[in-house]
Design an enzyme around this catalytic site. Structure first.
Site, short mmCIF file in Angstrom:
data_model
loop_
_atom_site.label_atom_id
_atom_site.label_comp_id
_atom_site.label_asym_id
_atom_site.label_seq_id
_atom_site.Cartn_x
_atom_site.Cartn_y
_atom_site.Cartn_z
N ARG A 39 0.75 -1.15 -0.11
CA ARG A 39 0.14 0.06 -0.02
C ARG A 39 0.95 1.31 0.05
O ARG A 39 0.57 2.24 -0.52
CB ARG A 39 -0.86 -0.04 1.06
N LYS A 200 -18.02 -18.54 2.55
CA LYS A 200 -19.43 -18.44 2.76
C LYS A 200 -20.20 -17.87 1.66
O LYS A 200 -19.92 -16.89 1.37
CB LYS A 200 -19.66 -17.62 3.92
N GLY A 357 -9.27 -9.11 0.22
CA GLY A 357 -8.85 -10.06 1.37
C GLY A 357 -7.85 -11.11 1.28
O GLY A 357 -6.78 -10.70 0.63
N GLY A 380 -12.00 -4.79 1.53
CA GLY A 380 -13.53 -4.55 1.61
C GLY A 380 -14.00 -3.58 0.67
O GLY A 380 -15.17 -4.08 0.14
C1 3PG Z 1 -8.61 -2.03 4.90
O1 3PG Z 1 -7.69 -2.31 5.30
O2 3PG Z 1 -9.53 -2.68 4.48
C2 3PG Z 1 -9.01 -0.45 4.87
O3 3PG Z 1 -7.79 0.03 5.20
C3 3PG Z 1 -10.10 -0.28 5.61
O4 3PG Z 1 -9.96 -0.72 7.17
P1 3PG Z 1 -11.29 -1.06 8.01
O5 3PG Z 1 -11.83 -2.21 7.57
O6 3PG Z 1 -10.43 -0.99 9.56
O7 3PG Z 1 -12.16 0.18 7.76
MG MG Z 2 -10.89 -4.10 6.49
#
Ligand code: 3PG
Ligand code: MG
Length: 407
Positions: A39, A200, A357, A380
């Site tokens: 990142r 899931k 993920g 996410g």
């Molecule tokens: C992540 O790592 O998915 C983003 O930085 C968002 O983080 P969070 O899920 O804690 O909002």
């Molecule tokens: Mg996250």
């Protein structure tokens, strides 16, 4: 909304401007050491460009989940050091993101300087998208640049609220992420396919439903596939599956059929009697999973089937592993399919966009992370994009999004 309708840095003159840059410095840290710098590396070009053009770059970010109060282990101080190393440039860390310390540090900046402010989530107003917090952040700068695609699914003060008060632009990483996703799903070269894996159905229901409307081929793997197999009437032994999702899985299969989307499920699986590395394994057709055994990976026939499907595609979106890749030998299926996708990509036959993920870990594990056309830095946010959701952090970057509200 398309990428082309975003204000990018092409239309920004940074010279002498105070630029609030929302980054995502939420990097994985293990035992105090950053375990993956991706990142930060992907963000660096935006900072470099703005600073080299004489902008005064004020970096803000969250880090981890401190829940609205200062947590020393969640300070951005060590991460700002890593950023300085990657930039090859001095970065000044400021131990607060709003208030006098931040204001004084900004006032002392010269053109080309870079500041990193402390974790925005040390204040409860960040996650509440408190207008006061948004104003306090906005008051530090003349311009807002959002380069945090991976946090764009959060409507927080630093990702959404602040953009109401400043002219707002997409940074280069944001531009790249949006461009890659658009090329994969909104305007793809067809046929376009998706591989969706993971545990899931329930967590990927919106995603599956949205993907069915966009892709020509949808391959389901991972433990999710067991739920589909059970919905088709196969006995899946003691495999992980969601009994309460069987009707949902049937509805998804019917929808795919109705839309002419080729829904591809495993035809054979690698099974084990116990969920552990080194447990004895067998390869069986999905119709012959014995009681007391569980499916932990796709089998070789399925790998061959997916390989054949991939060769017909021009575009592939990948989210989620096809088996328990963390536990060899159940990484075999994911590795083989990932390596085929990489081979086709390198040969110029396939555009591959991956993210979310576990996907990055799975591709890294298969040694093909750098062979995909694009791998998103987002978890996410990537999933929510695939679900077809509007990401609040992106809305405000649109050409026609808003007039700037006074502070
Ligand atoms: C992540 O790592 O998915 C983003 O930085 C968002 O983080 P969070 O899920 O804690 O909002
Ligand atoms: Mg996250």
């Amino acid at each position: 909304m398309t990428t082309r309708s975003f204000r990018t840095l092409d239309t920004l003159a940074p010279q002498g401007q105070k630029i609030l840059l929302r980054a995502d410095l939420n990097v994985p840290v293990r035992d105090g050491i950053i375990s993956d710098l991706t990142r930060i590396e992907r963000l660096a070009p935006t900072i470099k460009e703005l600073a080299d053009k004489g902008g005064r770059v004020i970096v803000v970010s969250h880090f981890d989940r401190p829940k609205g109060k200062p947590v020393p282990e969640m300070s951005l101080a060590p991460i700002s050091e890593a950023l300085a190393r990657i930039l090859g440039k001095k970065v000044t860390f400021v131990p607060d993101c709003i208030g006098p310390a931040a204001q004084d540090a900004v006032a002392a900046m010269k053109d080309g300087d870079v500041l990193v402010l402390e974790n925005t989530r040390f204040y409860p107003g960040e996650e509440k998208n408190d207008p006061e917090m948004a104003r306090a952040l906005a008051s530090l700068a003349d311009i807002y640049v959002n380069d945090a695609f991976s946090a764009a699914h959060r409507a927080h003060a630093s990702t959404e609220g602040v953009a109401h008060h400043l002219p707002s632009f997409a940074g280069r990483l944001m531009e790249m992420e949006l461009g890659a996703l658009e090329a994969a799903l909104e305007n793809p070269e067809r046929p376009v396919g998706a591989i969706v894996g993971g545990a899931k159905v329930s967590t990927k229901l919106d995603l599956l439903n949205n993907m069915l409307e966009k892709v020509d081929m949808l391959a389901v793997g991972g433990a999710m596939a067991n739920t589909f197999l059970a919905a088709q009437g196969f006995s899946v032994g003691k495999s992980l599956r969601e009994e309460e999702m069987l009707d949902t899985a049937r509805a998804i299969m019917a929808k795919a059929e109705g839309r002419g989307c080729d829904l591809v499920l495993p035809v054979d699986v690698v099974i084990a009697s116990d969920f552990m590395a080194g447990a004895p394994t067998e390869i069986v057709p999905v119709s012959e999973i014995p009681d007391g055994w569980m499916a932990l990976d796709i089998g070789p026939e399925t790998v061959a089937l997916l390989t054949e499907k991939l060769r017909k595609l021009k575009t592939l979106v990948w989210n989620g592993p096809l088996g328990v890749f963390e536990m060899p030998p159940f990484d075999t299926g994911t590795n083989a399919v990932a390596q085929e996708a990489a081979r086709l990509t390198k040969a110029g036959k396939l555009r591959t966009v991956a993210g979310g993920g576990d996907t990055v870990s799975a591709l890294r594990h298969a040694h093909v992370l750098h062979d995909m056309s694009y791998v998103s830095t987002a978890g996410g946010a990537f999933l929510e994009w695939l679900e077809g959701k509007v990401l609040p952090g992106i809305v405000m970057l649109g050409e026609t999004a808003h007039d700037v509200a006074p502070l």
